[in-house]
Scaffold this motif. Structure first.
Motif, PDB file in Angstrom:
ATOM      1  N   LYS A 292     -54.695   5.730   3.546  1.00 49.28           N
ATOM      2  CA  LYS A 292     -53.987   7.786   3.470  1.00 49.28           C
ATOM      3  C   LYS A 292     -52.818   7.856   4.096  1.00 49.28           C
ATOM      4  N   THR A 293     -51.793   8.603   3.203  1.00 49.50           N
ATOM      5  CA  THR A 293     -51.150   9.050   4.355  1.00 49.50           C
ATOM      6  C   THR A 293     -50.967  10.466   4.404  1.00 49.50           C
ATOM      7  N   ARG A 294     -50.850  11.053   5.719  1.00 50.28           N
ATOM      8  CA  ARG A 294     -50.731  12.471   5.662  1.00 50.28           C
ATOM      9  C   ARG A 294     -49.474  13.032   6.838  1.00 50.28           C
TER      10      ARG A 294
ATOM     11  N   TYR B  55     -42.124  15.147   1.946  1.00 46.94           N
ATOM     12  CA  TYR B  55     -41.259  14.563   3.838  1.00 46.94           C
ATOM     13  C   TYR B  55     -41.151  14.613   3.978  1.00 46.94           C
ATOM     14  N   ASP B  56     -40.320  15.869   4.623  1.00 43.14           N
ATOM     15  CA  ASP B  56     -39.513  16.397   5.524  1.00 43.14           C
ATOM     16  C   ASP B  56     -39.401  17.557   6.647  1.00 43.14           C
ATOM     17  N   GLY B  57     -40.853  16.488   6.321  1.00 42.97           N
ATOM     18  CA  GLY B  57     -41.116  17.396   8.177  1.00 42.97           C
ATOM     19  C   GLY B  57     -42.169  15.593   8.899  1.00 42.97           C
ATOM     20  N   PHE B  58     -43.038  16.170  10.444  1.00 37.35           N
ATOM     21  CA  PHE B  58     -43.277  14.671  10.288  1.00 37.35           C
ATOM     22  C   PHE B  58     -44.866  14.054   9.427  1.00 37.35           C
ATOM     23  N   TYR B  59     -44.728  13.239   9.335  1.00 38.53           N
ATOM     24  CA  TYR B  59     -46.227  12.269   8.170  1.00 38.53           C
ATOM     25  C   TYR B  59     -46.381  10.924   8.855  1.00 38.53           C
ATOM     26  N   ARG B  60     -47.163  11.013   8.786  1.00 35.82           N
ATOM     27  CA  ARG B  60     -48.182   9.609   8.981  1.00 35.82           C
ATOM     28  C   ARG B  60     -48.104   8.286   7.883  1.00 35.82           C
ATOM     29  N   LEU B  61     -47.547   6.886   8.424  1.00 36.85           N
ATOM     30  CA  LEU B  61     -48.221   5.973   6.741  1.00 36.85           C
ATOM     31  C   LEU B  61     -49.325   5.554   6.922  1.00 36.85           C
ATOM     32  N   TYR B  62     -49.764   5.247   6.729  1.00 35.88           N
ATOM     33  CA  TYR B  62     -51.320   4.047   5.825  1.00 35.88           C
ATOM     34  C   TYR B  62     -51.627   4.635   7.132  1.00 35.88           C
ATOM     35  N   CYS B  63     -52.598   5.690   7.078  1.00 37.11           N
ATOM     36  CA  CYS B  63     -53.669   5.824   8.105  1.00 37.11           C
ATOM     37  C   CYS B  63     -54.781   4.948   8.440  1.00 37.11           C
TER      38      CYS B  63
END
Length: 290
Positions: free
Chosen positions: A169-171, A157-165
């Motif tokens: 799921k998280t990407r 999680y040191d970059g961009f993320y999408r939580l709970y798509c």
């Protein structure tokens, strides 16, 4: 709409759709009230003129704004519809992009070369065999590589993320893969950290452990503080990130981990192998001298 997947644009709020159309608010101002009163007064003084003025007022200040707002609402609804459809395909496109990147990096081969597990004749004791053929390896291969190698994948999680798509799921842009290889006396652990939006940004690490030195193997989680400026989807300050934890004397080594039935089964097999190896070693030490 541009359908070509772009990993950097994936981590934006409205990927490939632009900003959502705004909808104006209809409200009656003080000036509207004054004009209404003037129009009503004109009806009594100059009936025809007053009626025309009132009609014009209604059209210009009420009907047209309402029609404009309805058009804006329709545009916003269409945008939301397309966004919902598009967001369902984002994850599929992301997963394909991610899988292609992993295939190109080929971390399993990187690990085999790193540890020098390839034999002189080009064979590697069955390390590249698929699941269906793993049980077909010969006695020598089974002795040298007693268990099938497996990878664990996890988010960083040191970059961009999408939580709970859409699929729950998280990407993430930053990710980690760890391969575990099981030799006759040792476990080989190869870790690759990489960033999808920066193909050249990756680093690896390799460790080796004797079975007797491993205290425990377990899965767990730890709380990770999130940078809201890099996150999309559900807004939250922290997340419980899954971990694979390898405990050795004096240290706990943590690997990013995403649970799945296959990985969990492999971990259980790993635990049994470690126990069997440690038991066998103990029995050898305790065996009476002949």
């Amino acid at each position: 709409m541009n359908n070509q997947f772009n990993i950097k644009e994936y981590f934006t709020e409205n990927y490939n759709l632009g900003n959502k159309p705004t909808v104006s608010k209809f409200h009656i101002t003080f000036m509207n009230i004054i004009l209404i009163l003037v129009s009503v007064a004109l009806i009594f003084v100059f009936a025809p003129v007053g009626l025309i003025g009132t009609a014009l007022f209604v059209v210009l200040w009420i009907v047209l704004p309402i029609l404009k707002i309805n058009k804006q609402k329709a545009a916003a609804a269409e945008w939301q519809k397309n966004f919902n459809i598009r967001s369902q395909t984002w994850d599929t496109e992301f997963d394909k992009f991610h899988a292609a990147r992993i295939a190109k990096m080929n971390p399993m081969d990187l690990a085999i070369k790193k540890f020098g597990l390839e034999s002189e004749d080009g064979m590697d004791g069955g390390l590249r065999l698929g699941v269906a053929k793993w049980s077909d390896r010969n006695a020598t291969e089974m002795n040298n590589f007693p268990a099938e190698p497996f990878p664990v994948y996890g988010h960083k999680y040191d970059g961009f993320y999408r939580l709970y798509c859409k699929d729950g799921k998280t990407r993430t842009d930053s990710n980690e893969i760890t391969w575990f290889f099981f030799g006759k006396d040792q476990i080989y652990v190869y870790t690759l950290n990489y960033k999808l939006s920066e193909p050249d940004r990756k680093r690896d690490n390799d460790l080796q452990f004797f079975y007797s030195d491993i205290v425990s193997v377990q899965t767990g989680s730890s709380t990770v503080e999130l940078d809201k400026n890099k996150g999309f989807g559900k807004k939250t300050e922290s997340i419980d990130a899954e971990e694979f934890i390898l405990t050795v004397p004096g240290d706990k080594i943590r690997y990013a981990f995403t649970s799945s039935d296959r990985v969990n089964a492999s971990i259980q097999g790993m635990k049994k192998l470690i126990t069997a190896k440690k038991t066998a070693a103990l029995n050898v030490r305790q065996a009476p001298m002949v």
